[in-house]
Scaffold this active site. Structure first.
Site, PDB file in Angstrom:
ATOM      1  N   ASP A  37       1.123  -0.965  -0.245  1.00 20.18           N
ATOM      2  CA  ASP A  37       0.357   0.540   0.075  1.00 20.18           C
ATOM      3  C   ASP A  37       0.702   1.207  -0.253  1.00 20.18           C
ATOM      4  O   ASP A  37       2.011   1.270   0.425  1.00 20.18           O
ATOM      5  CB  ASP A  37      -1.209  -0.334   0.958  1.00 20.18           C
ATOM      6  CG  ASP A  37       0.117  -0.143   2.654  1.00 20.18           C
ATOM      7  OD1 ASP A  37       0.627  -0.824   3.000  1.00 20.18           O
ATOM      8  OD2 ASP A  37      -0.835   0.692   3.193  1.00 20.18           O
ATOM      9  N   GLU A  88       0.383  -1.445   5.738  1.00 24.73           N
ATOM     10  CA  GLU A  88       0.840  -1.449   7.007  1.00 24.73           C
ATOM     11  C   GLU A  88       1.238  -0.044   6.950  1.00 24.73           C
ATOM     12  O   GLU A  88       1.401   0.669   8.294  1.00 24.73           O
ATOM     13  CB  GLU A  88       2.660  -0.908   6.274  1.00 24.73           C
ATOM     14  CG  GLU A  88       3.770  -0.638   7.188  1.00 24.73           C
ATOM     15  CD  GLU A  88       4.109   0.080   7.197  1.00 24.73           C
ATOM     16  OE1 GLU A  88       5.088   0.958   8.193  1.00 24.73           O
ATOM     17  OE2 GLU A  88       3.671   1.250   6.428  1.00 24.73           O
ATOM     18  N   GLU A 146      12.185  -1.176   4.084  1.00 20.89           N
ATOM     19  CA  GLU A 146      11.256  -0.424   4.282  1.00 20.89           C
ATOM     20  C   GLU A 146      12.868   0.724   3.869  1.00 20.89           C
ATOM     21  O   GLU A 146      14.234   0.237   3.837  1.00 20.89           O
ATOM     22  CB  GLU A 146      11.260  -0.482   5.836  1.00 20.89           C
ATOM     23  CG  GLU A 146      10.322  -0.118   5.906  1.00 20.89           C
ATOM     24  CD  GLU A 146       9.003  -0.020   5.835  1.00 20.89           C
ATOM     25  OE1 GLU A 146       8.988   1.188   4.795  1.00 20.89           O
ATOM     26  OE2 GLU A 146       7.711  -0.444   6.188  1.00 20.89           O
TER      27      GLU A 146
END
Length: 422
Positions: A93, A156, A185
């Site tokens: 997302d 998330e 990340e």
């Protein structure tokens, strides 16, 4: 350069195209668009490469609905011999586009060494890098030991409850099933992120009494009461937060202090629709609400964090006529931190040193990410965030990911796989 590193570098064009394809699927959250589309895309990519793919809807999770189902994918490739499982987890997302873009946010434009687009940095570039790393490793080491998993998970950006939390509750991150987790990340390609600060989101409402706006003395203005709350925060709370500093390596520097953001305020009449041409009604507002985002340090306890806010509100109740309030918890995240000597930390640190010729930097994230669910629900304390991208670009207009950064980060991921599975 090793054979695997060369193989990954040779996949530059494939990496660029894969990243562009991912960016062009507009997985906006909220509301949760195109989750099934991106999972199906990853399935089409990974199944021909020997991965068994499961598409899993987080039915009943916050945000899940028939209109916006929360879809996740877990792809698993087992080697010919037993061994550990290394899992790459990326959220699919992306946040709202926002204003200020000079490029198509879902175009995936390539300019020089950069690919632009919403989610390019946070974190579709990291997802693409992990896919390329795994594919190159499998080509170089088809007889590897153990298991490689790649997951693309939902939500998330809104807490992860329709994604990693849902999977963790169903055993997908059980330490008997998965031994090592890397979350790509964007914390910079030579950094290893060990964990993150805690967070508490809450709604504070001040109460009032509605009356005619020409006679406010007959009512009680909830907005003025909220003004007193904000003034107390400015005078007492924010200076106290700035004075607290963690010993952990949180980046950037400002995030080593306790912080609070006021992320929303709503008071009085509802906002009028854009096509309304009349004037607002004349009323004293009987309610005002703010949403707070309090990020706290590992040295702070949640009870003290909440108690500090409540003490300020109770103080106002004692000193301010007719002041009344409620506090509603929205979400709570405890700090998470993986040990520096955990296997995944030492392995990736060694790979970083080999690829870049310098030691890895160890950091902690200012915001939370899905490690919290792997740690707390999955009970797996061998998880890090490591991936390409500059953290400061996340959620910004003209977000971009560096192509060279993705290649080098993929080389670190591939070298880590070699150390763990061969």
């Amino acid at each position: 350069m090793s054979a695997l590193a060369t193989r990954i570098a040779d996949k530059r064009d494939d990496l660029i195209a894969l990243t562009q394809d991912l960016i062009r699927i507009p997985t906006l959250n909220p509301p949760g668009d195109c989750y099934r589309d991106i999972c199906a895309f990853l399935q089409r990519r990974l199944e021909p490469r020997g991965f068994a793919c499961q598409l899993i809807r987080a039915e009943g999770a916050p945000g899940d609905s028939d209109r916006y189902p929360r879809w996740n994918i877990v792809a698993r490739r087992e080697g010919p011999r037993p061994g550990d499982c290394v899992h790459f987890n990326s959220h699919t997302d992306v946040v709202e586009v926002g204003r200020g873009w000079t490029r198509d946010p879902f175009g995936g434009a390539v300019e020089g060494d950069r690919i632009y687009g919403r989610g390019s940095c946070d974190m579709k570039g990291g997802l693409a890098a992990s896919v390329i790393a795994a594919e190159a490793f499998l080509e170089e080491h088809p007889d590897f030991n153990g298991v490689i998993e790649i997951s693309g998970t939902a939500d998330e950006e809104s807490g992860g409850y329709g994604g990693v939390a849902y999977l963790a509750e169903r055993g997908f991150f059980d330490p008997k099933r998965v031994q090592h987790v890397i979350i790509p990340e964007p914390l910079n390609k030579d950094r290893i992120c060990l964990g993150h600060r805690g967070g508490w989101w809450a709604e504070i409402e001040t109460k009032g009494e509605i009356a005619h706006g020409s006679m406010p003395f007959l009512g009680d203005c909830a907005v003025r009461h909220m003004g007193a709350v904000l003034q107390a925060f400015e005078q007492d709370l924010f200076p106290a937060l700035s004075a607290r500093r963690t010993a952990l390596p949180v980046v950037p520097e400002g995030a080593r202090h306790a912080t609070m953001n006021i992320s929303a305020i709503h008071g009085g009449s509802e906002e009028l629709p854009p096509d309304y041409t009349g004037l607002p009604a004349c009323c004293v507002p009987d309610s005002c609400r703010i949403v707070i985002d309090r990020r706290y340090l590992s040295e702070e306890s949640f009870d003290d964090v909440k108690g500090e806010i409540v003490d300020i509100l109770d103080g106002l109740k004692q000193t301010r006529d007719r002041f009344d309030y409620t506090v509603r918890d929205l979400n709570r995240i405890t700090p998470s931190m993986t040990d520096r000597d955990a296997p995944i930390v030492t392995t990736v640190a060694a790979a970083v040193a080999e690829v870049f010729g310098r030691p890895a930097e160890f950091v902690a994230s200012p915001g939370s990410y899905d490690q919290k669910h792997i740690d707390r629900i999955g009970k797996l304390q061998n998880c890090i965030a490591y991936g390409p991208g500059v953290l400061d670009l996340a959620h910004k207009p003209d977000e971009w990911i560096g192509i060279t950064d993705m290649i080098e980060s993929a080389q670190v991921m591939g070298r880590s796989l070699e150390k763990l599975l061969t």
